[in-house]
Design a protein around this motif. Sequence first.
Motif, PDB file in Angstrom:
ATOM      1  N   SER A  15      14.906   3.638  17.101  1.00  0.00           N
ATOM      2  CA  SER A  15      14.523   3.893  15.716  1.00  0.00           C
ATOM      3  C   SER A  15      13.738   2.736  15.115  1.00  0.00           C
ATOM      4  CB  SER A  15      15.783   4.141  14.875  1.00  0.00           C
ATOM      5  OG  SER A  15      15.451   4.425  13.534  1.00  0.00           O
ATOM      6  N   ALA A  16      12.675   3.093  14.398  1.00  0.00           N
ATOM      7  CA  ALA A  16      11.897   2.118  13.635  1.00  0.00           C
ATOM      8  C   ALA A  16      11.876   2.565  12.175  1.00  0.00           C
ATOM      9  CB  ALA A  16      10.477   2.031  14.175  1.00  0.00           C
ATOM     10  N   TYR A  17      12.258   1.675  11.274  1.00  0.00           N
ATOM     11  CA  TYR A  17      12.245   1.985   9.846  1.00  0.00           C
ATOM     12  C   TYR A  17      10.981   1.406   9.227  1.00  0.00           C
ATOM     13  CZ  TYR A  17      13.415   1.836   4.886  1.00  0.00           C
ATOM     14  OH  TYR A  17      13.388   1.981   3.518  1.00  0.00           O
ATOM     15  N   VAL A  18      10.258   2.243   8.469  1.00  0.00           N
ATOM     16  CA  VAL A  18       9.038   1.806   7.786  1.00  0.00           C
ATOM     17  C   VAL A  18       9.318   1.843   6.284  1.00  0.00           C
ATOM     18  CG1 VAL A  18       6.588   2.254   7.403  1.00  0.00           C
ATOM     19  CG2 VAL A  18       7.603   2.681   9.658  1.00  0.00           C
ATOM     20  N   ALA A  19       9.461   0.660   5.698  1.00  0.00           N
ATOM     21  CA  ALA A  19       9.835   0.576   4.287  1.00  0.00           C
ATOM     22  C   ALA A  19       8.786   1.197   3.377  1.00  0.00           C
ATOM     23  CB  ALA A  19      10.061  -0.887   3.912  1.00  0.00           C
ATOM     24  N   GLU A  20       7.524   1.108   3.754  1.00  0.00           N
ATOM     25  CA  GLU A  20       6.440   1.659   2.938  1.00  0.00           C
ATOM     26  C   GLU A  20       6.646   3.149   2.664  1.00  0.00           C
ATOM     27  OE1 GLU A  20       1.581   2.297   3.234  1.00  0.00           O
ATOM     28  OE2 GLU A  20       2.669   1.249   4.834  1.00  0.00           O
ATOM     29  N   PHE A  21       7.185   3.839   3.658  1.00  0.00           N
ATOM     30  CA  PHE A  21       7.436   5.277   3.525  1.00  0.00           C
ATOM     31  C   PHE A  21       8.912   5.595   3.288  1.00  0.00           C
ATOM     32  CE2 PHE A  21       3.897   5.084   6.767  1.00  0.00           C
ATOM     33  CZ  PHE A  21       2.873   5.297   5.850  1.00  0.00           C
ATOM     34  N   ASP A  22       9.769   4.550   3.304  1.00  0.00           N
ATOM     35  CA  ASP A  22      11.222   4.727   3.221  1.00  0.00           C
ATOM     36  C   ASP A  22      11.672   5.775   4.235  1.00  0.00           C
ATOM     37  OD1 ASP A  22      13.825   4.274   2.309  1.00  0.00           O
ATOM     38  OD2 ASP A  22      13.694   5.843   0.784  1.00  0.00           O
ATOM     39  N   LEU A  23      11.259   5.556   5.492  1.00  0.00           N
ATOM     40  CA  LEU A  23      11.445   6.590   6.501  1.00  0.00           C
ATOM     41  C   LEU A  23      11.706   5.974   7.875  1.00  0.00           C
ATOM     42  CD1 LEU A  23      11.250   9.720   6.778  1.00  0.00           C
ATOM     43  CD2 LEU A  23       8.858   9.389   7.443  1.00  0.00           C
ATOM     44  N   GLN A  24      12.654   6.551   8.577  1.00  0.00           N
ATOM     45  CA  GLN A  24      12.892   6.187   9.964  1.00  0.00           C
ATOM     46  C   GLN A  24      12.053   7.074  10.884  1.00  0.00           C
ATOM     47  OE1 GLN A  24      17.125   6.837  10.196  1.00  0.00           O
ATOM     48  NE2 GLN A  24      17.598   4.666   9.950  1.00  0.00           N
ATOM     49  N   PHE A  25      11.542   6.469  11.946  1.00  0.00           N
ATOM     50  CA  PHE A  25      10.864   7.199  13.011  1.00  0.00           C
ATOM     51  C   PHE A  25      11.721   7.035  14.268  1.00  0.00           C
ATOM     52  CE2 PHE A  25       7.679   6.365   9.912  1.00  0.00           C
ATOM     53  CZ  PHE A  25       6.778   7.426   9.979  1.00  0.00           C
ATOM     54  N   ASN A  26      12.296   8.145  14.726  1.00  0.00           N
ATOM     55  CA  ASN A  26      13.253   8.097  15.832  1.00  0.00           C
ATOM     56  C   ASN A  26      12.674   8.721  17.084  1.00  0.00           C
ATOM     57  OD1 ASN A  26      15.205   7.010  14.027  1.00  0.00           O
ATOM     58  ND2 ASN A  26      15.699   9.077  13.325  1.00  0.00           N
ATOM     59  N   HIS A  27      12.933   8.067  18.201  1.00  0.00           N
ATOM     60  CA  HIS A  27      12.451   8.486  19.514  1.00  0.00           C
ATOM     61  C   HIS A  27      13.682   8.546  20.410  1.00  0.00           C
ATOM     62  CE1 HIS A  27       9.802   5.898  17.205  1.00  0.00           C
ATOM     63  NE2 HIS A  27       8.800   6.666  17.590  1.00  0.00           N
ATOM     64  N   PHE A  28      13.770   9.531  21.265  1.00  0.00           N
ATOM     65  CA  PHE A  28      14.989   9.748  22.040  1.00  0.00           C
ATOM     66  C   PHE A  28      14.706   9.608  23.531  1.00  0.00           C
ATOM     67  CE2 PHE A  28      15.574  11.788  17.987  1.00  0.00           C
ATOM     68  CZ  PHE A  28      16.820  11.327  17.614  1.00  0.00           C
ATOM     69  N   LEU A  29      15.413   8.670  24.144  1.00  0.00           N
ATOM     70  CA  LEU A  29      15.337   8.452  25.583  1.00  0.00           C
ATOM     71  C   LEU A  29      16.562   9.077  26.219  1.00  0.00           C
ATOM     72  CD1 LEU A  29      14.158   7.061  28.136  1.00  0.00           C
ATOM     73  CD2 LEU A  29      15.544   5.049  27.519  1.00  0.00           C
ATOM     74  N   LEU A  30      16.333   9.993  27.157  1.00  0.00           N
ATOM     75  CA  LEU A  30      17.425  10.662  27.866  1.00  0.00           C
ATOM     76  C   LEU A  30      17.342  10.272  29.327  1.00  0.00           C
ATOM     77  CD1 LEU A  30      16.172  12.851  25.558  1.00  0.00           C
ATOM     78  CD2 LEU A  30      18.287  13.995  26.216  1.00  0.00           C
ATOM     79  N   THR A  31      18.348   9.566  29.802  1.00  0.00           N
ATOM     80  CA  THR A  31      18.344   9.095  31.177  1.00  0.00           C
ATOM     81  C   THR A  31      18.763  10.220  32.116  1.00  0.00           C
ATOM     82  OG1 THR A  31      20.612   8.270  30.992  1.00  0.00           O
ATOM     83  CG2 THR A  31      18.837   6.724  30.478  1.00  0.00           C
ATOM     84  N   PHE A 156      15.595  18.808   9.611  1.00  0.00           N
ATOM     85  CA  PHE A 156      16.614  17.924   9.013  1.00  0.00           C
ATOM     86  C   PHE A 156      16.034  16.575   8.595  1.00  0.00           C
ATOM     87  CE2 PHE A 156      18.957  20.880  11.720  1.00  0.00           C
ATOM     88  CZ  PHE A 156      19.913  21.370  10.845  1.00  0.00           C
ATOM     89  N   HIS A 157      14.749  16.557   8.301  1.00  0.00           N
ATOM     90  CA  HIS A 157      14.059  15.354   7.820  1.00  0.00           C
ATOM     91  C   HIS A 157      14.809  14.740   6.641  1.00  0.00           C
ATOM     92  CE1 HIS A 157      10.075  13.323   6.679  1.00  0.00           C
ATOM     93  NE2 HIS A 157      10.883  13.058   5.666  1.00  0.00           N
ATOM     94  N   GLN A 158      15.141  13.437   6.752  1.00  0.00           N
ATOM     95  CA  GLN A 158      15.834  12.706   5.691  1.00  0.00           C
ATOM     96  C   GLN A 158      15.086  11.402   5.403  1.00  0.00           C
ATOM     97  OE1 GLN A 158      19.891  12.163   7.456  1.00  0.00           O
ATOM     98  NE2 GLN A 158      19.011  13.665   8.854  1.00  0.00           N
ATOM     99  N   SER A 159      15.085  10.992   4.182  1.00  0.00           N
ATOM    100  CA  SER A 159      14.495   9.713   3.811  1.00  0.00           C
ATOM    101  C   SER A 159      15.539   8.608   3.920  1.00  0.00           C
ATOM    102  CB  SER A 159      13.956   9.771   2.384  1.00  0.00           C
ATOM    103  OG  SER A 159      12.962  10.768   2.263  1.00  0.00           O
ATOM    104  N   GLY A 160      15.059   7.374   3.927  1.00  0.00           N
ATOM    105  CA  GLY A 160      15.953   6.218   3.852  1.00  0.00           C
ATOM    106  C   GLY A 160      16.305   5.611   5.201  1.00  0.00           C
ATOM    107  N   HIS A 215      13.583  12.079  11.892  1.00  0.00           N
ATOM    108  CA  HIS A 215      13.553  11.256  10.686  1.00  0.00           C
ATOM    109  C   HIS A 215      14.920  11.350  10.009  1.00  0.00           C
ATOM    110  CE1 HIS A 215       9.227  10.929  11.162  1.00  0.00           C
ATOM    111  NE2 HIS A 215       9.103  12.255  11.129  1.00  0.00           N
ATOM    112  N   GLY A 216      15.716  10.290  10.124  1.00  0.00           N
ATOM    113  CA  GLY A 216      17.039  10.289   9.523  1.00  0.00           C
ATOM    114  C   GLY A 216      18.147  10.296  10.554  1.00  0.00           C
TER     115      GLY A 216
END
Length: 242
Positions: A15-31, A156-160, A215-216
């Motif tokens: 997860s990377a949080y970008v304060a400018e957008f108040d939004l998390q960008f989540n990426h999922f690694l499945l082994t 299920f997009h969420q801010s913060g 996101h969230g």
Amino acid sequence: MIKVDEIGAGIYRISAYVAEFDLQFNHFLLTDDEPMLYHSGLRGMFEEIREGVASVIDPSKLRWVGFSHFESDECGSLNRWLEIAPQARPVCSQVGALVSVNDYAIREPRGMADGEVLETGERRYRLCRTPHLPHGWDAAVMYEESSKTLLCSDLFHQSGQVEPITESDIVGRSGRAMREYQAGVLADYSPYTHYTEASFKKLADISPETLAVMHGSSFRGNARQALFDLAAEYKTVFGTPR
């Protein structure tokens, strides 16, 4: 700053949080025997996300890079991943492959039909077409059958800056975020079409146990009911003519 959390057995939320957008960008690694990264991420985030993946596996061992629809946070850095992982291929819907990814990607994608299954070892990914949900005619999500995890893209997009996974309500959070978008420059985030209700029902009928949210917070619990509840929110927010 990248944060890596294991939200299920062998499922890592990067997860990377970008304060400018108040939004998390989540990426999922499945082994697995053939590891998958779901969401390649923005081009500008590539190095950070690569470091997150490298904290779990050697990034060159990736075999699949999946995403829902052709959009920069879904697949903007796709070709960077294909460059560092020589055996990796993109995987998306057939429509996505035909209209965008065949031309964009430096390696041939696997375009999957609705209901088609990709096996990567112990994991089985079933593609579920969801046209125009959350947006794009190429939209689809993936259900990983062995862990009962729905990789649900922008649903299920969420801010913060929120917790990695929760058993509490995320539908209320998502409804608030959508209403904020609808009141501003990001209005019409999702079209409400004759596909919408049927697509939500199709996903709910799978009865996932975990929702991996782009996101969230991700969610663990009665995901079937959460999908029905989100469908009601979509109808309220996007289904009423303005």
